[in-house]
Design a protein around this motif. Structure first.
Motif: not given
Length: 234
Positions: A75, A79, A83, A91, A94-95, A137, A201, A204-205, A209
């Motif tokens: 992942y 990701d 990016e 983002i 990525a989700l 997402g 996940v 990082d995301s 967020e």
């Protein structure tokens, strides 16, 4: 097979509903952050109880640990590539990638569990986690697409989420059909891989967020999500 199909639809339908909501309406930042935090909590419980714990108990630390780290690495690399390609629009995509990486193994596990006459708790946990993950997402995909003028239409984005939902249904059915052929090591490896991807996940995301959108109090929403998923899976 009909039961597996119904279970697959039950897990995937909330994903599509959540994506439609996120693509149609602009949610307040605080609400979007709370939804992402709640989803993070459900995913933490799912990793602990439904994915890594049975993998660890079935194969031990070497196999389960290696699969966990491999899932996280997969992942993280994917990701990073997204990016670099999409910049500020990354983002939401990525989700979406996170949904695929943890959704496919989870759906496989759901299908396999039906062969043992189980699956209700896992079905509910997956469905509960899919709604906020898809809303957040999809909303972020739409917002970043509009701000960057990428030209990706709402219909195209919804079609992508629908395609993923269909894949997850198919994976559930396939997992059920193959449940008698899979060894314990195979199942455990898939579960641990999904657990590693899910942890990545979150780190990082999803959680960064959620904090950016919702602020300091989203820790409570995360705890609430964990509690709900833990109770359903217990």
């Amino acid at each position: 097979m009909l039961t597996a199909l119904l279970y697959g639809l039950g897990a995937a339908a909330p994903l599509l509903v959540g994506a439609a909501v996120g693509l149609r309406w602009t949610l307040p930042d605080a609400m979007l952050g709370a939804l992402m935090a709640f989803g993070s909590g459900t995913m933490i419980a799912a990793v602990s109880l439904e994915l890594f714990q049975p993998a660890f108990q079935g194969t031990g630390i070497l196999v389960a640990g290696a699969a966990l780290l491999l899932g996280a690495a997969f992942y993280v690399v994917a990701d990073r590539m997204i990016e670099q390609r999409l910049g500020s629009a990354a983002i939401g995509w990525a989700l979406l990638l996170g949904v695929v990486l943890d959704g496919v193994p989870e759906s496989s596990a759901l299908g396999v569990s039906l062969g043992a006459g189980e699956g209700i708790a896992l079905l509910v946990a997956i469905a509960v986690g899919n709604v906020p993950e898809a809303i957040s997402g999809a909303a972020l995909m739409r917002e970043r697409s509009e701000s960057s003028d990428s030209g990706t239409s709402t219909v195209a984005m919804l079609g992508l989420w629908a395609a993923i939902a269909a894949v997850l249904v198919a994976v559930t059915v396939l997992g059920h059909l193959l449940s008698e052929e899979l060894t314990e090591t195979h199942v455990a490896t898939v579960q641990a891989f999904a657990g590693g991807a899910t942890i990545a996940v979150l780190a990082d995301s999803l959680m960064p967020e959620a904090y950016r959108e919702g602020g300091w109090w989203i820790g409570m929403a995360t705890a609430a999500g964990f509690l709900v998923s833990f109770v359903l899976a217990s």
